[in-house]
Motif scaffolding. Structure first.
Motif, PDB file in Angstrom:
ATOM      1  N   PHE A 158       8.581 -10.421   6.534  1.00 51.88           N
ATOM      2  CA  PHE A 158       8.637  -9.225   7.353  1.00 51.88           C
ATOM      3  C   PHE A 158       7.807  -8.157   6.665  1.00 51.88           C
ATOM      4  CE2 PHE A 158      10.889  -5.106   7.851  1.00 51.88           C
ATOM      5  CZ  PHE A 158      10.609  -4.891   9.186  1.00 51.88           C
ATOM      6  N   ARG A 159       6.953  -7.494   7.415  1.00 52.55           N
ATOM      7  CA  ARG A 159       6.129  -6.419   6.853  1.00 52.55           C
ATOM      8  C   ARG A 159       6.333  -5.174   7.698  1.00 52.55           C
ATOM      9  NH1 ARG A 159      -0.166  -6.708   5.186  1.00 52.55           N
ATOM     10  NH2 ARG A 159       0.791  -7.027   3.174  1.00 52.55           N
ATOM     11  N   THR A 160       6.482  -4.030   7.025  1.00 49.04           N
ATOM     12  CA  THR A 160       6.650  -2.778   7.747  1.00 49.04           C
ATOM     13  C   THR A 160       6.068  -1.625   6.949  1.00 49.04           C
ATOM     14  OG1 THR A 160       8.216  -1.419   9.005  1.00 49.04           O
ATOM     15  CG2 THR A 160       8.945  -2.180   6.840  1.00 49.04           C
ATOM     16  N   THR A 161       5.752  -0.561   7.654  1.00 47.51           N
ATOM     17  CA  THR A 161       5.307   0.678   7.017  1.00 47.51           C
ATOM     18  C   THR A 161       6.393   1.719   7.231  1.00 47.51           C
ATOM     19  OG1 THR A 161       2.984   0.157   7.375  1.00 47.51           O
ATOM     20  CG2 THR A 161       3.531   2.477   6.989  1.00 47.51           C
ATOM     21  N   VAL A 162       6.823   2.341   6.146  1.00 47.30           N
ATOM     22  CA  VAL A 162       7.833   3.395   6.203  1.00 47.30           C
ATOM     23  C   VAL A 162       7.113   4.727   6.058  1.00 47.30           C
ATOM     24  CG1 VAL A 162       9.864   4.389   5.071  1.00 47.30           C
ATOM     25  CG2 VAL A 162       9.631   1.899   5.275  1.00 47.30           C
ATOM     26  N   ARG A 163       7.306   5.598   7.036  1.00 52.37           N
ATOM     27  CA  ARG A 163       6.725   6.945   6.997  1.00 52.37           C
ATOM     28  C   ARG A 163       7.767   7.893   6.417  1.00 52.37           C
ATOM     29  NH1 ARG A 163       2.409   8.427  10.385  1.00 52.37           N
ATOM     30  NH2 ARG A 163       3.372  10.473  10.293  1.00 52.37           N
ATOM     31  N   TRP A 164       7.351   8.655   5.435  1.00 51.64           N
ATOM     32  CA  TRP A 164       8.231   9.620   4.781  1.00 51.64           C
ATOM     33  C   TRP A 164       7.886  11.011   5.267  1.00 51.64           C
ATOM     34  CZ3 TRP A 164      12.222   8.369   1.546  1.00 51.64           C
ATOM     35  CH2 TRP A 164      12.290   7.021   1.159  1.00 51.64           C
ATOM     36  N   GLN A 165       8.875  11.656   5.902  1.00 52.36           N
ATOM     37  CA  GLN A 165       8.715  13.026   6.364  1.00 52.36           C
ATOM     38  C   GLN A 165       9.728  13.889   5.618  1.00 52.36           C
ATOM     39  OE1 GLN A 165       9.167  12.001  10.568  1.00 52.36           O
ATOM     40  NE2 GLN A 165       7.028  12.598  10.845  1.00 52.36           N
ATOM     41  N   ARG A 166       9.295  15.067   5.233  1.00 52.66           N
ATOM     42  CA  ARG A 166      10.158  15.941   4.423  1.00 52.66           C
ATOM     43  C   ARG A 166      11.421  16.299   5.179  1.00 52.66           C
ATOM     44  NH1 ARG A 166       8.548  20.752   2.788  1.00 52.66           N
ATOM     45  NH2 ARG A 166       9.926  20.601   1.018  1.00 52.66           N
ATOM     46  N   PRO A 167      12.551  16.282   4.461  1.00 53.90           N
ATOM     47  CA  PRO A 167      13.792  16.700   5.111  1.00 53.90           C
ATOM     48  C   PRO A 167      13.729  18.180   5.456  1.00 53.90           C
ATOM     49  CG  PRO A 167      14.156  16.178   2.775  1.00 53.90           C
ATOM     50  CD  PRO A 167      12.719  15.870   3.089  1.00 53.90           C
ATOM     51  N   SER A 176       0.843  -1.189   0.000  1.00 51.71           N
ATOM     52  CA  SER A 176       0.000   0.000   0.000  1.00 51.71           C
ATOM     53  C   SER A 176       0.881   1.242   0.000  1.00 51.71           C
ATOM     54  CB  SER A 176      -0.942   0.016   1.211  1.00 51.71           C
ATOM     55  OG  SER A 176      -0.205   0.205   2.405  1.00 51.71           O
ATOM     56  N   GLU A 177       0.279   2.331  -0.453  1.00 52.20           N
ATOM     57  CA  GLU A 177       0.998   3.597  -0.595  1.00 52.20           C
ATOM     58  C   GLU A 177      -0.016   4.716  -0.357  1.00 52.20           C
ATOM     59  OE1 GLU A 177       3.563   5.553  -4.212  1.00 52.20           O
ATOM     60  OE2 GLU A 177       2.057   4.092  -4.736  1.00 52.20           O
ATOM     61  N   ASP A 178       0.347   5.701   0.461  1.00 53.47           N
ATOM     62  CA  ASP A 178      -0.580   6.773   0.775  1.00 53.47           C
ATOM     63  C   ASP A 178       0.189   8.079   0.945  1.00 53.47           C
ATOM     64  OD1 ASP A 178      -3.166   7.846   1.536  1.00 53.47           O
ATOM     65  OD2 ASP A 178      -2.343   7.996   3.563  1.00 53.47           O
ATOM     66  N   PRO A 179      -0.173   9.142   0.237  1.00 55.62           N
ATOM     67  CA  PRO A 179      -1.175   9.169  -0.829  1.00 55.62           C
ATOM     68  C   PRO A 179      -0.622   8.552  -2.115  1.00 55.62           C
ATOM     69  CG  PRO A 179      -0.159  11.333  -0.618  1.00 55.62           C
ATOM     70  CD  PRO A 179       0.428  10.461   0.469  1.00 55.62           C
ATOM     71  N   PRO A 180      -1.492   7.986  -2.939  1.00 55.01           N
ATOM     72  CA  PRO A 180      -1.024   7.371  -4.181  1.00 55.01           C
ATOM     73  C   PRO A 180      -0.558   8.422  -5.190  1.00 55.01           C
ATOM     74  CG  PRO A 180      -3.423   7.235  -4.024  1.00 55.01           C
ATOM     75  CD  PRO A 180      -2.938   7.813  -2.734  1.00 55.01           C
ATOM     76  N   GLY A 181       0.339   8.007  -6.063  1.00 53.45           N
ATOM     77  CA  GLY A 181       0.765   8.860  -7.165  1.00 53.45           C
ATOM     78  C   GLY A 181       1.933   9.783  -6.880  1.00 53.45           C
ATOM     79  N   TYR A 182       2.488   9.707  -5.660  1.00 50.93           N
ATOM     80  CA  TYR A 182       3.614  10.584  -5.332  1.00 50.93           C
ATOM     81  C   TYR A 182       4.949   9.853  -5.287  1.00 50.93           C
ATOM     82  CZ  TYR A 182       0.631  14.570  -4.467  1.00 50.93           C
ATOM     83  OH  TYR A 182      -0.248  15.610  -4.626  1.00 50.93           O
ATOM     84  N   GLY A 183       4.947   8.532  -5.489  1.00 54.18           N
ATOM     85  CA  GLY A 183       6.199   7.796  -5.558  1.00 54.18           C
ATOM     86  C   GLY A 183       6.696   7.229  -4.242  1.00 54.18           C
ATOM     87  N   PHE A 184       5.847   7.227  -3.201  1.00 48.31           N
ATOM     88  CA  PHE A 184       6.307   6.709  -1.916  1.00 48.31           C
ATOM     89  C   PHE A 184       6.548   5.196  -1.942  1.00 48.31           C
ATOM     90  CE2 PHE A 184       4.256  10.710  -0.565  1.00 48.31           C
ATOM     91  CZ  PHE A 184       5.362  11.302   0.021  1.00 48.31           C
ATOM     92  N   GLY A 185       5.773   4.465  -2.728  1.00 46.39           N
ATOM     93  CA  GLY A 185       5.991   3.019  -2.844  1.00 46.39           C
ATOM     94  C   GLY A 185       7.334   2.710  -3.480  1.00 46.39           C
ATOM     95  N   GLU A 186       7.612   3.360  -4.600  1.00 43.15           N
ATOM     96  CA  GLU A 186       8.883   3.159  -5.303  1.00 43.15           C
ATOM     97  C   GLU A 186      10.056   3.579  -4.419  1.00 43.15           C
ATOM     98  OE1 GLU A 186      11.624   2.085  -8.067  1.00 43.15           O
ATOM     99  OE2 GLU A 186       9.477   1.689  -8.199  1.00 43.15           O
ATOM    100  N   ALA A 187       9.925   4.710  -3.725  1.00 47.91           N
ATOM    101  CA  ALA A 187      10.993   5.183  -2.847  1.00 47.91           C
ATOM    102  C   ALA A 187      11.228   4.189  -1.704  1.00 47.91           C
ATOM    103  CB  ALA A 187      10.648   6.558  -2.288  1.00 47.91           C
ATOM    104  N   THR A 188      10.161   3.603  -1.193  1.00 46.61           N
ATOM    105  CA  THR A 188      10.289   2.635  -0.110  1.00 46.61           C
ATOM    106  C   THR A 188      10.990   1.371  -0.594  1.00 46.61           C
ATOM    107  OG1 THR A 188       8.343   3.551   0.977  1.00 46.61           O
ATOM    108  CG2 THR A 188       9.022   1.338   1.655  1.00 46.61           C
ATOM    109  N   LEU A 189      10.685   0.936  -1.814  1.00 46.02           N
ATOM    110  CA  LEU A 189      11.408  -0.213  -2.377  1.00 46.02           C
ATOM    111  C   LEU A 189      12.894   0.100  -2.493  1.00 46.02           C
ATOM    112  CD1 LEU A 189       9.173  -1.660  -5.237  1.00 46.02           C
ATOM    113  CD2 LEU A 189       9.672  -2.650  -2.998  1.00 46.02           C
ATOM    114  N   ARG A 190      13.222   1.300  -2.942  1.00 46.06           N
ATOM    115  CA  ARG A 190      14.639   1.676  -3.094  1.00 46.06           C
ATOM    116  C   ARG A 190      15.342   1.722  -1.741  1.00 46.06           C
ATOM    117  NH1 ARG A 190      14.119   6.268  -7.786  1.00 46.06           N
ATOM    118  NH2 ARG A 190      13.880   4.778  -9.479  1.00 46.06           N
ATOM    119  N   ILE A 191      14.689   2.280  -0.741  1.00 45.77           N
ATOM    120  CA  ILE A 191      15.324   2.422   0.573  1.00 45.77           C
ATOM    121  C   ILE A 191      15.405   1.065   1.284  1.00 45.77           C
ATOM    122  CG2 ILE A 191      13.342   2.949   2.069  1.00 45.77           C
ATOM    123  CD1 ILE A 191      16.355   5.203   2.018  1.00 45.77           C
ATOM    124  N   SER A 192      14.551   0.121   0.891  1.00 45.54           N
ATOM    125  CA  SER A 192      14.558  -1.198   1.552  1.00 45.54           C
ATOM    126  C   SER A 192      15.885  -1.927   1.341  1.00 45.54           C
ATOM    127  CB  SER A 192      13.386  -2.066   1.064  1.00 45.54           C
ATOM    128  OG  SER A 192      13.590  -2.507  -0.261  1.00 45.54           O
TER     129      SER A 192
END
Length: 114
Positions: free
Chosen positions: A104-113, A68-84
């Protein structure tokens, strides 16, 4: 005439056991998170999250898919795969030997630098 024979279906492959309290050997650092922050989300000052479901290899590396990715369309899923790639988890052991296949399942929260 042939005698009918009942044949049991083959057993289902074993499902990987879920790692509920992972021991992290390595995690991405702040610099890596800011490097992989989705460009479109950063430009629009959007924060988000993505959940990944991963299989842990014997060396602790993760092979993940986005669930899952929230909000959709901003690239958080792809970024999470890269950071994994920067996560390492202590693998499960069988008779003291590291084995691959734990889930293993986890949720990665992305906060602006800042």
């Amino acid at each position: 005439t042939p005698i009918p024979v009942a044949v049991d279906p083959p057993p289902a492959p074993p499902t990987p056991s879920v790692i509920t309290n992972p021991v992290f050997l390595q995690r991405p650092d702040v610099r890596q998170f800011s490097q992989y922050y989705p460009e479109r989300a950063n430009e629009r000052e959007v924060e988000g999250r993505a959940t990944i479901d991963c299989i842990v290899a014997a060396d602790g590396r993760l092979s993940c898919t986005v669930t899952s990715e929230d909000p959709p369309g901003y690239g958080f899923g792809e970024a999470t795969l890269r950071i994994s790639r920067f996560f390492r988890i202590a693998p499960q052991t069988r008779d003291g030997v590291p084995t691959s296949g734990g889930r293993f399942r986890t949720t990665v929260r992305w906060q602006r630098p800042d």
